[in-house]
Structures are given as C-alpha cells and as structure tokens.
Design a protein around this motif. Structure first.
Motif, PDB file in Angstrom:
ATOM      1  N   ASN A 247       0.811  -1.175   0.215  1.00  0.00           N
ATOM      2  CA  ASN A 247       0.075   0.123   0.090  1.00  0.00           C
ATOM      3  C   ASN A 247       0.953   1.246   0.055  1.00  0.00           C
ATOM      4  O   ASN A 247       0.512   2.169  -0.331  1.00  0.00           O
ATOM      5  CB  ASN A 247      -1.002   0.141   1.048  1.00  0.00           C
ATOM      6  N   ARG A 248       2.135   1.165   0.658  1.00  0.00           N
ATOM      7  CA  ARG A 248       2.872   2.172   0.399  1.00  0.00           C
ATOM      8  C   ARG A 248       3.823   2.415  -0.672  1.00  0.00           C
ATOM      9  O   ARG A 248       4.862   2.943  -0.761  1.00  0.00           O
ATOM     10  CB  ARG A 248       3.232   2.554   1.790  1.00  0.00           C
ATOM     11  N   LEU A 249       3.782   1.218  -1.621  1.00  0.00           N
ATOM     12  CA  LEU A 249       4.683   1.217  -2.476  1.00  0.00           C
ATOM     13  C   LEU A 249       6.064   0.761  -2.348  1.00  0.00           C
ATOM     14  O   LEU A 249       6.766   1.102  -3.078  1.00  0.00           O
ATOM     15  CB  LEU A 249       4.710   2.805  -3.590  1.00  0.00           C
ATOM     16  N   ASP A 250       6.052   0.173  -1.236  1.00  0.00           N
ATOM     17  CA  ASP A 250       7.372  -0.104  -0.931  1.00  0.00           C
ATOM     18  C   ASP A 250       7.631  -1.576  -1.401  1.00  0.00           C
ATOM     19  O   ASP A 250       7.668  -2.591  -0.537  1.00  0.00           O
ATOM     20  CB  ASP A 250       7.511  -0.007   0.681  1.00  0.00           C
ATOM     21  N   TYR A 251       8.090  -1.855  -2.656  1.00  0.00           N
ATOM     22  CA  TYR A 251       8.051  -3.075  -3.210  1.00  0.00           C
ATOM     23  C   TYR A 251       9.362  -3.821  -2.721  1.00  0.00           C
ATOM     24  O   TYR A 251       9.471  -4.837  -2.795  1.00  0.00           O
ATOM     25  CB  TYR A 251       8.149  -2.914  -4.792  1.00  0.00           C
ATOM     26  N   GLN A 252      10.459  -3.040  -2.252  1.00  0.00           N
ATOM     27  CA  GLN A 252      11.584  -3.737  -1.711  1.00  0.00           C
ATOM     28  C   GLN A 252      11.346  -4.418  -0.883  1.00  0.00           C
ATOM     29  O   GLN A 252      11.481  -5.765  -0.591  1.00  0.00           O
ATOM     30  CB  GLN A 252      12.585  -2.621  -1.399  1.00  0.00           C
ATOM     31  N   ARG A 253      10.546  -3.935   0.299  1.00  0.00           N
ATOM     32  CA  ARG A 253      10.049  -4.601   1.506  1.00  0.00           C
ATOM     33  C   ARG A 253       8.854  -5.746   1.201  1.00  0.00           C
ATOM     34  O   ARG A 253       9.019  -7.093   1.552  1.00  0.00           O
ATOM     35  CB  ARG A 253       9.422  -3.766   2.666  1.00  0.00           C
ATOM     36  N   ALA A 254       7.921  -5.399   0.444  1.00  0.00           N
ATOM     37  CA  ALA A 254       7.099  -6.337   0.068  1.00  0.00           C
ATOM     38  C   ALA A 254       7.480  -7.500  -0.648  1.00  0.00           C
ATOM     39  O   ALA A 254       7.257  -8.800  -0.332  1.00  0.00           O
ATOM     40  CB  ALA A 254       5.968  -5.614  -1.006  1.00  0.00           C
ATOM     41  N   MET A 255       8.290  -7.431  -1.676  1.00  0.00           N
ATOM     42  CA  MET A 255       8.861  -8.534  -2.259  1.00  0.00           C
ATOM     43  C   MET A 255       9.941  -9.609  -1.536  1.00  0.00           C
ATOM     44  O   MET A 255      10.000 -10.649  -1.682  1.00  0.00           O
ATOM     45  CB  MET A 255       9.572  -8.163  -3.520  1.00  0.00           C
ATOM     46  N   ALA A 256      10.519  -8.673  -0.592  1.00  0.00           N
ATOM     47  CA  ALA A 256      11.243  -9.518   0.360  1.00  0.00           C
ATOM     48  C   ALA A 256      10.402 -10.434   1.215  1.00  0.00           C
ATOM     49  O   ALA A 256      10.536 -11.431   1.331  1.00  0.00           O
ATOM     50  CB  ALA A 256      12.127  -8.637   1.367  1.00  0.00           C
ATOM     51  N   LEU A 257       9.125  -9.810   1.782  1.00  0.00           N
ATOM     52  CA  LEU A 257       8.482 -10.604   2.451  1.00  0.00           C
ATOM     53  C   LEU A 257       7.838 -11.746   1.690  1.00  0.00           C
ATOM     54  O   LEU A 257       7.503 -12.803   2.108  1.00  0.00           O
ATOM     55  CB  LEU A 257       7.255  -9.546   3.172  1.00  0.00           C
ATOM     56  N   ALA A 258       7.521 -11.344   0.430  1.00  0.00           N
ATOM     57  CA  ALA A 258       6.908 -12.507  -0.500  1.00  0.00           C
ATOM     58  C   ALA A 258       8.016 -13.689  -0.685  1.00  0.00           C
ATOM     59  O   ALA A 258       7.559 -14.863  -0.731  1.00  0.00           O
ATOM     60  CB  ALA A 258       6.466 -11.858  -2.047  1.00  0.00           C
ATOM     61  N   LEU A 259       9.318 -13.396  -0.522  1.00  0.00           N
ATOM     62  CA  LEU A 259      10.190 -14.317  -0.958  1.00  0.00           C
ATOM     63  C   LEU A 259      10.189 -15.138   0.439  1.00  0.00           C
ATOM     64  O   LEU A 259      10.423 -16.472   0.381  1.00  0.00           O
ATOM     65  CB  LEU A 259      11.633 -13.642  -1.083  1.00  0.00           C
ATOM     66  N   VAL A 260       9.978 -14.532   1.668  1.00  0.00           N
ATOM     67  CA  VAL A 260      10.128 -15.258   2.846  1.00  0.00           C
ATOM     68  C   VAL A 260       8.840 -16.333   2.718  1.00  0.00           C
ATOM     69  O   VAL A 260       8.986 -17.450   3.030  1.00  0.00           O
ATOM     70  CB  VAL A 260       9.734 -14.231   3.963  1.00  0.00           C
ATOM     71  N   VAL A 261       7.613 -15.808   2.329  1.00  0.00           N
ATOM     72  CA  VAL A 261       6.563 -16.818   2.285  1.00  0.00           C
ATOM     73  C   VAL A 261       6.757 -17.926   1.401  1.00  0.00           C
ATOM     74  O   VAL A 261       6.462 -19.180   1.715  1.00  0.00           O
ATOM     75  CB  VAL A 261       5.170 -16.025   1.575  1.00  0.00           C
ATOM     76  N   LEU A 262       7.428 -17.617   0.184  1.00  0.00           N
ATOM     77  CA  LEU A 262       7.633 -18.661  -0.809  1.00  0.00           C
ATOM     78  C   LEU A 262       8.781 -19.654  -0.213  1.00  0.00           C
ATOM     79  O   LEU A 262       8.478 -20.847  -0.141  1.00  0.00           O
ATOM     80  CB  LEU A 262       8.474 -17.698  -1.859  1.00  0.00           C
ATOM     81  N   LEU A 263       9.738 -19.186   0.751  1.00  0.00           N
ATOM     82  CA  LEU A 263      10.550 -20.105   1.294  1.00  0.00           C
ATOM     83  C   LEU A 263       9.919 -20.788   2.212  1.00  0.00           C
ATOM     84  O   LEU A 263      10.252 -22.203   2.357  1.00  0.00           O
ATOM     85  CB  LEU A 263      11.775 -19.328   1.670  1.00  0.00           C
ATOM     86  N   THR A 264       9.093 -20.385   2.970  1.00  0.00           N
ATOM     87  CA  THR A 264       8.249 -21.093   4.036  1.00  0.00           C
ATOM     88  C   THR A 264       7.453 -22.105   3.258  1.00  0.00           C
ATOM     89  O   THR A 264       7.422 -23.334   4.005  1.00  0.00           O
ATOM     90  CB  THR A 264       7.485 -20.295   4.789  1.00  0.00           C
ATOM     91  N   CYS A 265       6.755 -21.746   2.375  1.00  0.00           N
ATOM     92  CA  CYS A 265       6.251 -22.954   1.618  1.00  0.00           C
ATOM     93  C   CYS A 265       6.959 -24.035   1.123  1.00  0.00           C
ATOM     94  O   CYS A 265       6.665 -25.314   1.220  1.00  0.00           O
ATOM     95  CB  CYS A 265       5.431 -22.375   0.179  1.00  0.00           C
ATOM     96  N   PHE A 266       8.313 -23.797   0.614  1.00  0.00           N
ATOM     97  CA  PHE A 266       9.183 -24.927   0.329  1.00  0.00           C
ATOM     98  C   PHE A 266       9.462 -25.638   1.486  1.00  0.00           C
ATOM     99  O   PHE A 266       9.281 -26.831   1.620  1.00  0.00           O
ATOM    100  CB  PHE A 266      10.459 -24.243  -0.241  1.00  0.00           C
ATOM    101  N   ALA A 267       9.892 -25.065   2.477  1.00  0.00           N
ATOM    102  CA  ALA A 267      10.054 -25.682   3.877  1.00  0.00           C
ATOM    103  C   ALA A 267       9.015 -26.550   4.362  1.00  0.00           C
ATOM    104  O   ALA A 267       9.032 -27.822   4.587  1.00  0.00           O
ATOM    105  CB  ALA A 267      10.278 -24.692   4.915  1.00  0.00           C
ATOM    106  N   PHE A 268       7.795 -26.224   3.957  1.00  0.00           N
ATOM    107  CA  PHE A 268       6.559 -26.750   4.533  1.00  0.00           C
ATOM    108  C   PHE A 268       6.538 -28.042   3.756  1.00  0.00           C
ATOM    109  O   PHE A 268       6.003 -29.248   4.321  1.00  0.00           O
ATOM    110  CB  PHE A 268       5.200 -25.869   4.073  1.00  0.00           C
ATOM    111  N   GLU A 269       6.629 -28.067   2.377  1.00  0.00           N
ATOM    112  CA  GLU A 269       6.565 -29.199   1.651  1.00  0.00           C
ATOM    113  C   GLU A 269       7.596 -30.331   2.019  1.00  0.00           C
ATOM    114  O   GLU A 269       6.891 -31.208   2.038  1.00  0.00           O
ATOM    115  CB  GLU A 269       6.913 -28.686  -0.005  1.00  0.00           C
ATOM    116  N   SER A 270       8.665 -29.891   2.082  1.00  0.00           N
ATOM    117  CA  SER A 270       9.674 -31.113   2.632  1.00  0.00           C
ATOM    118  C   SER A 270       9.274 -31.786   3.847  1.00  0.00           C
ATOM    119  O   SER A 270       9.532 -32.684   4.290  1.00  0.00           O
ATOM    120  CB  SER A 270      11.124 -30.313   2.727  1.00  0.00           C
TER     121      SER A 270
END
Lengths: 592, 313
Positions: A247-270
C-alpha cells in the motif's frame, strides 16, 4: 478434453487387437456426447474470454517495459530485522496451523455424515454436503470479515476464517476417501457385532487416516498462502506487513516478505513429506523415492488414495484393529500393533505435532474467553449478513460476475497448457528418469509457492489495473495446482498395463499414449474442472488488488459494512461454483 | 472413443490458448509520451463511500466527458490508492482521481501525471477539507488526541491524507510516539468512522464530510453517535490527474471540461441528471489546480517522515 473423444471411428486407425469379434470401442452414447458438448462449450467460453479480455502477446509485450521497471523498483530486497521477521513468521504460522487443525476437527464428523456409506440418512447426507459446499464457496476473506465482527482483531479471526473455509476442501476429500474405503474390514466388524461408532473408529477412520493426514498437510500449504490474503483484511502476520508495504508502494520490503512466504512454503513441503513418511509408513509417499516400475503404492496427494489395506489382503496395516480370527482359535492373536521402533517414532512425532498445534492455538489467542464472548455476538453478526441485498446495484453485480467468470475461464485456459506439459514431465512413470521428474516437480512447486495474490499484485503493477492481471495471475497459479494434480493422477495409473506394454518392447512415448493417458485422462479432466472451480473462487478475491470482477464489489461492500451485498455476492459465486461442480460430477460419471 | 485421436485432441486443446494469445491488439496502453489520442479513456477511482453506487455517482460526469471529448470513458474501480498510482504508472489509466497524498506520492515516484482540477465540496466554498479525530459519542475517556494513547485507533489507509498522514502528524504533535497506540487500517473513511461507532476501534480518524454529512444522510449513523475530539489544519482537496501520455490538446480539453463544466449546476442545466444526483460523489464540482497547492502536504510529510511519503525514491 473435447467431444472428439466421443466420435465413432470412421476408419479403424487403431491396431487391430487380438482376433476377437468384440467391439473394442464403446458406442457413442447420448450422455457421452452431451458431456462432450458441455466441455466444448466450456472450452469455447475460455477461448472467448481470452479474446474478450484482450489477453494476448501484444498486451504482454506492452507490459514488458513495466516489468523491467518493476524489477528495478523491487531491488534490492529489503528484509525486516531477523527478530521482527521471525516474530511475524511465527504469528502467521500459528494462525495457519491452528486454523488447519480446526478444519480437521470440524471436517471429520461432517465428512462421515457426507459420505454415502457412513451417513445416517439421505437428508443428513445432503445437509452435510451442503455445509461442505457452502464452506468452500464462501471465500476465506468473507469468513474473516464476519469473524472480525465476532472476535475483533487478532489471531482468532484468522484461525476461524481459515478453519471454517478449509472444511470445504478437507471435508470434501475426506468424505470422498470414506466413500472409497474397502468395505471388507467394516463388514467383518459388523459381522462380529460392532456398533456403528465402533465400525467407524475400527474400520473406517484407520483407512481414511492416510488421506486425511495428506489432505491436512496439503491444506496447510494452501492456508499458508491464503494467510497472505487475510493480511489484506487485517489479520496480523507476514501478510499484513506485506499488505502495508504494498500500500505504500514499498516493493523492496513487499517482495522480500513475499520471498519469505515462498521459502516457508518450500520448507512446509519438505516437512510435510517427512511427516507423511513417518506417520504413514504403509503408504509410500512419492514415487520418486523408488524406481517407478516397481512402484505400487500410490502417493496420497490431493485425490484420496485407496488405502493400503486394499493392496495387501490378509495383512492388516498397523493401526487397524481387525478382529483377527483366522478360524484357529488356538492362539489369541494380538489385536494392537507391537511397540517397535517405528511405532515409538510415530508416537513421538504425533506428540510433537500435537504440541505444535497447541502452541499455535495459544499464540493465535484461541481461548475460552474469546469463544464465550463470541457466542454472544454470533447471532447479531449473522443478522448483519441477512437478508441478502443489492443496495440497488443488481446490474453492476451481474456485469462484474461476468468479468469474474471471464477472468477465471481465461486463467484456467492459459494455465492449462503449461500445467499439462509440466504435469506430464513431472510424472515419474512417464519420463522414467526420477531426476527429470523431480526437477519438474520442483518447478511446479516453485510456481505453487507463489501466492496468487502476490502474483496479482505484481501483475497489476506490471499490466495495470484490470482483469488481464487477474487472468494472468490465475493462469500462473493454475500451473502450480493443476500441474501437481496432473502429475499425481498420471503416477496413480495402475502399473499393470504399463508393465505389459513395456514387456512387449514399447517405447516410453508409446507407453504414455497407450497405457497411461487413456487411463488418466478422465481424472485429468476432473482436475481441470476443479481448477476452474478454484479459479472462480480465487478470481473473486483478486478484486482486492484491483484485478476487477465481482471481488471488488464484495470487498468494498464489506469495507462499507454493506453486509447484505456481501451475502448476495457470495450467493452468486456459490451458484456458479455449484454449476461447475455439477458439471464435474456429471462428466466424471459419464467418462468413468 | 477412438483411442488414437485422444492424444491429438488433447494436444490441440492445449495448444489453442497459445495460438489465441499470439494475436490481437494490446490491452495495455503504449507508453509513448505526450502524443496519445486514444479512443478510450480509463478513469481510475477509489469509491470512498458507498461502494455500490459508484457507477451511479459518476455516471453524469462520465457522460459529460464522453460527450465533450467524443471518447469512450471506462471507470476502473480500485480499493486503494496504491492501485491507482500503479495503474497510471503502467499507462493503464489516463485519468485518475487521487487523494492529496497519493498525488504527491505518485508525482514523487515518477508517475507521468499532471493535475488538472481539484474537488470543491460546495459552490463558492474552500477547496479543501479536514480530518477529524473521532470517538464514540458516549466515550468519556477520550477528549483529545493525547487520550488516544494505548487505545485501538482506526486509520483509513497508509496513503490516505486525512485518514493517515495528517492524523499521524497530529498525534506526533500531541506527544504520542509510534507504538503507543495500536494502528488499524479500516480501508475507507466510512469504514473507519463506522468501526469507531460500532466500537471495533476506540478512536479513529475520518474526513469531515463523512462524519458530518454522508453517513448521517445515508442513515448509517445518527447525530451524536460520534464525538469529534480533534480537527486537522485545512487539507487541500483531492486532485484529478491526467497522464502525460495524452497529447497536450487532449489534456487542455480535459482541463476545460473539469474546471468549467464538471459541476452540479452545469450538469443539471444540460439535463445530465436531476437534483442531488448531479453532485459528483457528494461534491459540487471542480476548480483549477496547480502542483504547488500540495506543498502543505509535502511539508506535513516532512514532519512525520512516514515511509509512504518517500515512495519510489
């Protein structure tokens, strides 16, 4: 996936089989042709939606510049400090785990009532199925909005929203699994004089357990990604931080958090793979752990696998208390499995899992006080949502529903191509090389790990507001789910015909077209329709980031507390989802 | 079922979308600057009030722009300012209705936008509005911003001027540090005010029109349901921005339409609408604007140092 399959052969192109006068092809039947037509209509609508949304290369090329621009704005990624990040992660995981646990607790009784072979009576079964469908049709965001009014801000809202909405999937798949059990043990118990409940605990649940665990773990995965959406309506955790960053157009932070979610998903899968192997030794999880030719047990993925019982007659799997009496009453057989190393390990894991669930519930603020407080405000909240109203915008709602349908049809069709291709390449029994299959499984997993909402956000930024972003996001999202489902159903094909063809010296391609595809395609078709169903519901949510359609009306109505409109929108989506569901059931029945 | 046909049918079906997507004209706008004269204008808006009648509210205005420019106007509704900013950045929205802060942010983050007009609530009035700090009518504990401490406070959205930026500046002045109250983003002025009235938040912020008029007119609140405990300095009213992709001629034309004709009086006289239906979203009309009108917003940004003020920089 078309009516072509229904055509009677004009010329016998097939290899003539052994010299028999038996007709090798089914005659085209009225239902078969009708189902084919219905599917053709679906396909045509998808095609029409793609053209209608102007979803084409030109659009993508025009957006390429924006994409480059966006990547420059999201780099360098800006991660929050580690303690804060871990706190957010734990907050999110707690809500997800507690929510999924809640859904399992709610699902088991509902599923037993919904299954044809364990239900009390037909009205009961219809009711239970209706509950399941309702839970699935109402988006989690709507449950979250309703739960807010009851529980206020906090983890509890997220837990309830995820838990109730997940019943739609967990309950449905569990009910399907119950209907597919081997009736033998149950009949044996009934013959020995067991009551209904004893039959269920002794013969039904043990058989369903593998698929229940697999489903729950899969749902855990989905809920992790869904929790991002809940962040957009105020449920704390990573999703919420992501929403504020966007919402505040801070994509550097947003995409970093998205990456964390992504990695968490991988961890979940294994982790979930490891858990499955530990808890369910009688079900071999992935084919990729064994040479596919010798692979007999199925991977209990999303489709409930028939239990191992069916595979090993006379060898009851551990955990099934079969009244073992082989006629010789000389030795009293042991009725419970021995405490060997495997059982001890399983029990320890189970205890750990339970501890994790309890810890999650505590972290999410699940408490009796909250529940008792909620009971008071439950009815008034329900009253807010009734009666359904349109606030004088029936026309707009219908138009937007149409857009939503377009988005989901186009998204499904766009995702179909790569999903089927990747799914085929990820099926161990098709490609033969476990390494290749594993690689493509990972590719699918990578795609699946990206929450659709994040995709939609990125795409809204890249292609601008509107349905194109929504359709593309769904298309990419479809690759993840549909690819996995396709791969699973290809791998689940009986190995017998495959081996037979291999024995006659068939090549891999011949095996695929001769023994795998003909047996798997009805399932694949079912998955495609399921994906459409999923996409309709996801498309509803994409309105949250400006991807157009009826989701916009839903979220806005919720925002301005016009809950009657929310109900109307949900009912409309429900009607469409039911149509698709009906079509899927019918098609499966016709082609099965 | 003819077996050999099945694979090919499947292949045909799966290849279809590829073929389909390969042709046709683009749905995204070109990014050629300053030359465009498209046949369709997309107008991105955030309905900040009753979501469901947005189209009705804007209908006369849309019709007016269509008649004056001879182009089709499509409304693109968004739920937050971020989406509007991005739509204009991606050359998807030629006209965007911003809030003062989101305009500043858009401009600062390099969106090609030129302000052409700003909203005016009442004919001959001040083109600006105020942010109110509010709490429930019967709440004795809160009588000023300093009492917001350790309460649940409803804001509108991080890019909202009167719903976030000015309130934050106000709270800072009242001596409340970040984290001494819990922040809730309600998503809209109406939602924020109603959440406070319903007790979902202990206190909150919303703009004066919402609190004084709109919610009461709509019968969602009664007078006295909310207590106003703070009023912000005057905030310059919301601008309409056009994309610099558009040709100069078209931009001048749109400026004229907004500042001379887009008002309740003109719309009524031309028969676009009747009575209160001529008010564009509750506003009488538009007046001319220049970028420097938003300097005060930039100044407030400087005092709070909020990250959204620095967006894109």
């Amino acid at each position: 996936m078309s009516a072509i399959d229904q055509r009677p052969p004009l010329t016998p192109t097939a290899e003539p089989g052994p010299t028999t006068a038996r007709r090798t092809l089914a005659r085209p039947s009225v239902p078969g042709v009708a189902a084919g037509l219905a599917l053709l209509i679906c396909l045509a609508s998808g095609v029409w939606a793609i053209t209608g949304l102007r979803l084409n290369i030109a659009t993508l090329v025009d957006s390429a510049g924006n994409a480059v621009d966006f990547s420059s704005r999201m780099l360098p990624l800006d991660f929050p400090p580690a303690p804060e990040l871990l706190g957010l992660l734990w907050q999110t995981l707690a809500v997800v785990i507690a929510g999924t646990a809640l859904s399992v607790v709610l699902s088991v009784p509902v599923a037993l009532l919904a299954a044809r072979n364990t239900t009390l009576n037909t009205p009961c079964r219809v009711m239970a199925r209706a509950v399941i469908v309702l839970c699935r049709a109402v988006p989690d965001v709507v449950f979250a909005i309703a739960a807010f009014r009851v529980f206020g801000l906090g983890g509890m809202t997220g837990v309830v929203a995820l838990g109730v909405h997940s019943v739609g999937m967990v309950g449905k798949l569990t009910a399907d699994a119950v209907e597919q059990i081997d009736e033998g043990p149950r009949t044996a118990l009934r013959a020995a004089g067991a009551g209904r409940l004893q039959q269920i605990t002794g013969a039904v649940l043990p058989q369903v357990l593998p698929s229940l665990v697999a489903t729950a773990l899969h749902r855990l995965d989905i809920n992790l990604r869904v929790s991002v959406v809940l962040g957009f309506v105020g449920v704390g955790g990573i999703g919420y931080s992501l929403a504020t960053a966007v919402n505040r157009l801070d994509y550097q932070r947003a995409m970093a958090l998205a990456l964390v979610v992504l990695l968490t998903c991988f961890a979940f899968e294994s982790v979930s793979g490891a858990v499955r192997r530990t808890l369910l030794p009688e079900v071999t999880t992935r084919s990729r752990h064994s040479r596919w030719r010798g692979w007999a047990a199925r991977n209990p993925g999303v489709k409930a696998a028939p239990p191992a019982v069916a595979r090993a007659p006379g060898h009851p799997p551990a955990g099934t208390a079969v009244a073992g009496d082989d006629g010789t009453a000389a030795v009293r057989p042991r009725t419970s499995p021995p405490w060997n190393g495997a059982r001890v390990r399983r029990t320890v894991w189970l205890a750990l899992a339970l501890a994790l669930v309890v810890a999650s519930a505590v972290r999410s603020g699940v408490s009796w006080q909250a529940l008792t407080r909620a009971t008071g405000s439950f009815l008034p909240t329900l009253g807010d949502f009734l009666p359904p109203g349109t606030a004088g915008t029936g026309g707009t709602l219908l138009d937007d529903l149409w857009v939503t349908l377009q988005i989901s049809l186009a998204g499904t069709l766009v995702g179909l191509v790569p999903a089927v291709l990747l799914g085929v390449l990820a099926a161990g029994n098709v490609v033969g090389s476990p390494r290749v299959a594993r690689f493509f499984r990972t590719v699918i997993l990578c795609v699946r790990g990206v929450p659709e909402l994040i995709l939609a956000i990125v795409l809204v930024v890249v292609t601008g507001l509107g349905p194109v972003a929504g359709a593309l996001a769904l298309g990419i999202g479809s690759i993840g789910l549909l690819g996995k489902l396709v791969a699973d159903s290809l791998e689940e094909v009986e190995p017998g015909p495959v081996r037979a063809l291999l024995a006659t010296g068939a090549r891999r391609r011949q095996v695929f077209f001769g023994a795998i595809l003909p047996r798997a395609w009805p399932a694949v078709l079912g998955h495609v329709l399921y994906q459409l169903d999923v996409n309709i519901r996801s498309a509803t949510l994409l309105g949250i980031v400006g991807a157009g359609g009826i989701g916009y009306d839903l979220l806005n109505a919720a925002r301005v507390l016009e809950f009657g409109v929310v109900t109307t929108v949900v009912l409309m989506v429900l009607a469409v989802v039911l149509l698709v569901e009906g079509l899927a059931v019918w098609v499966r029945k016709v082609y099965a | 079922m003819s077996r050999p046909l099945r694979p090919s049918a499947l292949a045909a079906a799966t290849l279809l979308p590829l073929v389909l997507t390969a042709c046709g004209s683009s749905a995204a706008g070109d990014s050629s600057s300053g030359k465009e004269d498209p046949s369709t204008l997309t107008m991105a808006i955030i309905p900040s009030e009753d979501a469901n009648s947005t189209a009705q509210h804007y209908k006369p205005l849309v019709k007016l722009i269509e008649d004056e420019t001879g182009k089709k106007v499509v409304l693109q509704k968004a739920t937050n300012y971020a989406a509007v900013i991005e739509a204009q950045r991606a050359h998807k929205a030629q006209i965007a209705v911003y809030g003062p802060l989101s305009y500043v942010v858009a401009k600062k983050s390099g969106v090609g936008v030129e302000p052409i007009a700003r909203q005016l609530l009442t004919k001959g009035g001040t083109p600006g509005y105020w942010s109110y700090g509010i709490t429930r009518g019967g709440n004795k504990d809160i009588s000023g911003l300093s009492d917001f401490k350790s309460h649940k406070v409803c804001f509108v959205d991080e890019n909202s001027t009167s719903g976030y930026l000015y309130p934050r500046a106000g709270l800072k002045k009242a001596g409340l540090k970040d984290g001494s109250y819990s922040k809730v983003m309600a998503g809209g002025h109406d939602a924020s005010a109603l959440s406070v009235a319903h007790g979902d938040c202990d206190a909150g912020f919303a703009d004066n029109t919402m609190v004084d008029q709109l919610l009461i007119q709509k019968g969602k609140l009664k007078k006295g349901d909310l207590k106003v405990v703070w009023k912000s300095p005057l905030i310059p009213s919301s601008p309409v921005g056009v994309s610099t992709d558009l040709s100069g001629t078209l931009r001048r034309q749109l400026t004229d339409v907004f500042t001379k004709k887009a008002n309740a009086d003109y719309l009524k006289s031309k028969g676009y609408c009747e009575g209160d239906g001529c008010f564009i979203y509750g506003y009488w009309g538009y007046v001319p604007v220049k970028d420097s009108d938003y300097q005060t917003v930039r100044d407030v940004c400087a005092t709070t140092g909020d990250p959204q003020c620095k967006a894109g920089s």
